[in-house]
Design a protein around this motif. Sequence first.
Motif, PDB file in Angstrom:
ATOM      1  N   ILE A 125      11.727  13.558  42.568  1.00 46.24           N
ATOM      2  CA  ILE A 125      11.897  13.269  41.140  1.00 46.24           C
ATOM      3  C   ILE A 125      11.097  12.051  40.703  1.00 46.24           C
ATOM      4  O   ILE A 125      10.731  11.942  39.530  1.00 46.24           O
ATOM      5  N   LEU A 126      10.816  11.132  41.626  1.00 46.17           N
ATOM      6  CA  LEU A 126      10.011   9.972  41.286  1.00 46.17           C
ATOM      7  C   LEU A 126       8.526  10.287  41.489  1.00 46.17           C
ATOM      8  O   LEU A 126       8.157  11.062  42.373  1.00 46.17           O
ATOM      9  N   PRO A 127       7.667   9.699  40.682  1.00 42.69           N
ATOM     10  CA  PRO A 127       6.225   9.884  40.875  1.00 42.69           C
ATOM     11  C   PRO A 127       5.799   9.406  42.251  1.00 42.69           C
ATOM     12  O   PRO A 127       6.472   8.560  42.863  1.00 42.69           O
ATOM     13  N   PRO A 128       4.699   9.930  42.782  1.00 43.37           N
ATOM     14  CA  PRO A 128       4.236   9.523  44.113  1.00 43.37           C
ATOM     15  C   PRO A 128       4.098   8.006  44.217  1.00 43.37           C
ATOM     16  O   PRO A 128       3.506   7.357  43.360  1.00 43.37           O
ATOM     17  N   GLY A 129       4.667   7.460  45.261  1.00 43.83           N
ATOM     18  CA  GLY A 129       4.574   6.029  45.499  1.00 43.83           C
ATOM     19  C   GLY A 129       5.762   5.236  44.979  1.00 43.83           C
ATOM     20  O   GLY A 129       6.075   4.164  45.502  1.00 43.83           O
ATOM     21  N   GLU A 130       6.438   5.751  43.950  1.00 42.87           N
ATOM     22  CA  GLU A 130       7.547   4.998  43.366  1.00 42.87           C
ATOM     23  C   GLU A 130       8.715   4.852  44.331  1.00 42.87           C
ATOM     24  O   GLU A 130       9.417   3.849  44.323  1.00 42.87           O
ATOM     25  N   GLU A 131       8.940   5.892  45.171  1.00 44.05           N
ATOM     26  CA  GLU A 131      10.083   5.826  46.069  1.00 44.05           C
ATOM     27  C   GLU A 131       9.921   4.728  47.115  1.00 44.05           C
ATOM     28  O   GLU A 131      10.883   4.340  47.767  1.00 44.05           O
ATOM     29  N   CYS A 174      14.780   0.557  37.462  1.00 43.39           N
ATOM     30  CA  CYS A 174      15.102   1.944  37.143  1.00 43.39           C
ATOM     31  C   CYS A 174      13.864   2.684  36.660  1.00 43.39           C
ATOM     32  O   CYS A 174      13.204   2.258  35.712  1.00 43.39           O
ATOM     33  N   ARG A 175      13.560   3.807  37.304  1.00 48.36           N
ATOM     34  CA  ARG A 175      12.349   4.563  36.986  1.00 48.36           C
ATOM     35  C   ARG A 175      12.624   5.985  36.513  1.00 48.36           C
ATOM     36  O   ARG A 175      11.721   6.655  36.022  1.00 48.36           O
ATOM     37  N   CYS A 176      13.856   6.468  36.676  1.00 48.90           N
ATOM     38  CA  CYS A 176      14.090   7.865  36.327  1.00 48.90           C
ATOM     39  C   CYS A 176      15.567   8.102  36.052  1.00 48.90           C
ATOM     40  O   CYS A 176      16.436   7.564  36.747  1.00 48.90           O
ATOM     41  N   ALA A 216      19.690  26.762  38.325  1.00 48.30           N
ATOM     42  CA  ALA A 216      19.750  25.530  37.542  1.00 48.30           C
ATOM     43  C   ALA A 216      18.359  24.936  37.428  1.00 48.30           C
ATOM     44  O   ALA A 216      17.460  25.240  38.213  1.00 48.30           O
ATOM     45  N   PHE A 217      18.194  24.090  36.428  1.00 47.56           N
ATOM     46  CA  PHE A 217      16.993  23.279  36.289  1.00 47.56           C
ATOM     47  C   PHE A 217      17.340  21.829  36.599  1.00 47.56           C
ATOM     48  O   PHE A 217      18.443  21.364  36.297  1.00 47.56           O
ATOM     49  N   THR A 218      16.397  21.129  37.211  1.00 46.79           N
ATOM     50  CA  THR A 218      16.468  19.681  37.252  1.00 46.79           C
ATOM     51  C   THR A 218      15.650  19.159  36.085  1.00 46.79           C
ATOM     52  O   THR A 218      14.488  19.544  35.907  1.00 46.79           O
ATOM     53  N   TYR A 219      16.260  18.309  35.274  1.00 42.49           N
ATOM     54  CA  TYR A 219      15.559  17.682  34.156  1.00 42.49           C
ATOM     55  C   TYR A 219      15.460  16.190  34.418  1.00 42.49           C
ATOM     56  O   TYR A 219      16.413  15.564  34.896  1.00 42.49           O
ATOM     57  N   THR A 220      14.292  15.627  34.109  1.00 44.86           N
ATOM     58  CA  THR A 220      14.064  14.211  34.375  1.00 44.86           C
ATOM     59  C   THR A 220      13.560  13.496  33.128  1.00 44.86           C
ATOM     60  O   THR A 220      12.882  14.076  32.281  1.00 44.86           O
ATOM     61  N   PHE A 221      13.905  12.234  33.042  1.00 42.27           N
ATOM     62  CA  PHE A 221      13.371  11.328  32.017  1.00 42.27           C
ATOM     63  C   PHE A 221      12.801  10.135  32.763  1.00 42.27           C
ATOM     64  O   PHE A 221      13.546   9.366  33.376  1.00 42.27           O
TER      65      PHE A 221
END
Length: 251
Positions: A125-131, A174-176, A216-221
Motif C-alpha cells: 500500500i505504500l509507495p516503493p521505498g516508503e516502508e 503518516c503516509r497512507c 473486496a477492494f483495497t482503497y488508499t489515500f
Amino acid sequence: MARRPRLKVTDFISRRLLPKDLEEMKLMHDQWFPIRYPEQFFILATSLHSRLQSEVLIDPRTDTIAALVVWRQGSVVRYPSLRSRFAHTNTNIRTPFYNRAVCLRAIFTWSSPLKVQCDPEDSDILPPGEERTNADVIYVLTIGVSVEYRRCGLASRLIRHLLSHAATDPSGRCRCVYLHVLTSNDSAIRFYESHGFNQHKLLKDYYEIADAKRDAFTYTFLVMPRPAPDMKDFCIRSYRDVCWNTSCSVM
C-alpha cells in the motif's frame, strides 16, 4: 407528534468512544454491516486504554451515537502467516473470511503499540521505498452512520477529520490511510472516491457472507510528506521573535 428540526453537521458533539458505548456500538454494527466483528473489537474500541483510536458524533438532543469511525495507526508489519496463525485459535472462521477476521484479531491481540499488522495482499500500500522510512499507515476498521442521520454530511465530517489528522500528525510519519470495501457497495465506493481515495487492489474472496464468497477492494489515500522547514526563514523568524520579546520586556 411534531418532527424534531434537523440538526446541522456542526451541531453534533464530537468525542471518542467510551466504555458506556459498548452495547450501543454492537447493536449499530449488527444493523449496519453483514460482516460479523469479533467481540474483542468492541471491547477494545470502547476501552479508554486501547491502541485503537475513534471519533463519534453525538446527537446532543438524545445523547445517542449518530456516526462513528474507528482506526488504527502505526508502522506496517507484514504477516504472511496470519491464516495459519489464526487457524488453531478459532476453527469457526472459514478460510475465505480470514483476511478481515484475522487482520482484526492480529491488530487487537498480537500487535505492539506502534505496529499495524496488515494482510500480505496489502503489503504494497505504500509507495516503493516508503516502508523503509519508518512510515506510518492508518487502517480504517469501521465507519458508519445511523439510518436516521444519513445524508446529513456526518460521514464526510468524520472522514475529513481523519484525513486531516493523518496530514497533520505531529510525528510527520503518516503516509497512507487505507480501508477495505465490498466490490458491490457502490455507494461506499463513490463516497470514498469523492474524498480522494483511490482503488488500489482487488481482493478475491476476501469476505464470506451468508456462506457466499465476496470480493473486496483495497482503497488508499496517500498522504503527501510535509516539506522540511526552511532553515533560513526559521532563523529569521526566531531572531525577530527574540528581538520583539526583548524589546517588549525592556519597554
